[in-house]
Design an enzyme around this catalytic site. Structure first.
Site, mmCIF file in Angstrom:
data_model
loop_
_atom_site.group_PDB
_atom_site.id
_atom_site.type_symbol
_atom_site.label_atom_id
_atom_site.label_comp_id
_atom_site.label_asym_id
_atom_site.label_seq_id
_atom_site.Cartn_x
_atom_site.Cartn_y
_atom_site.Cartn_z
ATOM 1 N N SER A 169 0.859 -1.119 -0.012
ATOM 2 C CA SER A 169 -0.026 -0.025 -0.007
ATOM 3 C C SER A 169 0.832 1.348 0.008
ATOM 4 O O SER A 169 1.882 1.479 -0.645
ATOM 5 C CB SER A 169 -0.689 -0.178 1.122
ATOM 6 N N TYR B 80 -5.302 7.929 -6.359
ATOM 7 C CA TYR B 80 -4.353 7.058 -5.958
ATOM 8 C C TYR B 80 -4.540 6.513 -4.501
ATOM 9 O O TYR B 80 -4.525 5.434 -4.132
ATOM 10 C CB TYR B 80 -3.065 7.475 -6.160
ATOM 11 N N LYS C 25 -5.450 3.128 -2.685
ATOM 12 C CA LYS C 25 -4.859 2.578 -1.448
ATOM 13 C C LYS C 25 -5.788 2.139 -0.365
ATOM 14 O O LYS C 25 -5.533 1.401 0.366
ATOM 15 C CB LYS C 25 -3.363 3.352 -1.340
#
Length: 275
Positions: A134, A148, A152
């Site tokens: 991650s 993004y 994650k």
């Protein structure tokens, strides 16, 4: 004890450093990347125990082929490292549906579909270790990285669910949360087709920080990451979450403190009851 590994995203950066370290330690490694030619150097350096394979995690057939390659070559898989990912830059309004879908297809769906392909092997073995790479962005929202960060956050939720579902089958799960690493991440950022000037005051500073990351003296090295994963694989009871890098503590502590403060404020005010 020698372990059998399947590692994604080995063409450069964290994945390349990890595959090299594992092979140097005598582990059996299937190192993968979208373009097979980017793995030629790794394969040449470690011909005995490292096998290179083409794998685009967005392709279900290639995911199954990579798993089959690992099982055929080494007899099974002990550790899967879901490392393949990239960063889509852009604020919430700037990122299009297509850009958002592409970000999730690699960063979340790719890890999901590959892990799903490995799980039958682990159920048969009654053992396995799924490692999800991650980021501190999996807990800390950064302006200009909405897609993004969302991918994650979602990856960490999926990994936690897997830990709850497959633990009784001998499957261990670890979420790695790297901070800033000298990997050339900024050069691989995908910029949105649309830029909106109103967001420049918050997003331009973030973009500049990302592009200057490799120049920072305190930046973490990919070799540090590789060492952490190597030592993690030797633990009998690995943690569910593991920050990686000297810069992670300040970011993650601030995120935990902010959430706890907000939780306490809402609970003490009684807002959760809507009375």
């Amino acid at each position: 004890m020698t372990k059998r590994w399947l590692v994604t995203g080995c063409s450069s950066g964290l994945g390349q450093a990890l595959a090299a370290r594992l092979a140097a330690e005598g582990e059996q490694v299937v190192a993968t990347a979208r373009r097979l030619e980017t793995l030629a150097g790794l394969a040449a350096q470690h011909p005995g125990n490292l096998v290179a394979a083409a794998l685009d995690v967005r392709d279900p057939a290639q995911c199954h082929a990579a798993v089959e390659r690992a099982v055929t070559t080494f007899g099974g898989i002990d550790v899967l490292v879901n490392n393949a990912a990239y960063g889509q830059f852009g604020t919430f309004e700037e990122v299009s549906d297509a850009e958002l879908a592409a970000q999730f297809d690699t960063n979340l769906f790719g890890s999901w579909r590959l892990t799903r392909a490995v799980l039958p092997v682990w159920r048969a073995q009654r053992s396995g270790h799924a490692v999800f790479v991650s980021s501190i962005a999996g807990m800390v929202p950064f302006p200009g990285l909405a897609a993004y960060t969302a991918s994650k956050f979602a990856l960490e939720g999926a990994a936690e669910s897997l830990a709850a579902e497959a633990g009784h089958l001998g499957v261990k799960v670890t979420i790695l949360q790297p901070g800033g690493f000298a990997t050339g991440y900024s050069s691989n950022l995908v910029m949105p087709e649309i830029r909106i000037a109103d967001y420049a005051p918050v997003s331009d500073g973030m973009l500049g920080a990302l592009r200057g990351m490799n120049a920072k003296a305190e930046i973490n090295s990919p070799e540090l990451f590789a060492d952490v994963v190597w030592r993690l694989s030797r633990m009998e009871s690995p943690p569910l979450r593991l920050p990686v890098g000297s810069d992670t503590e300040a970011y993650l502590e601030a995120a935990y403190d902010a959430r706890r403060s907000e939780y306490d404020r809402v609970i003490k005010a009684g807002h959760h009851t809507l009375d």
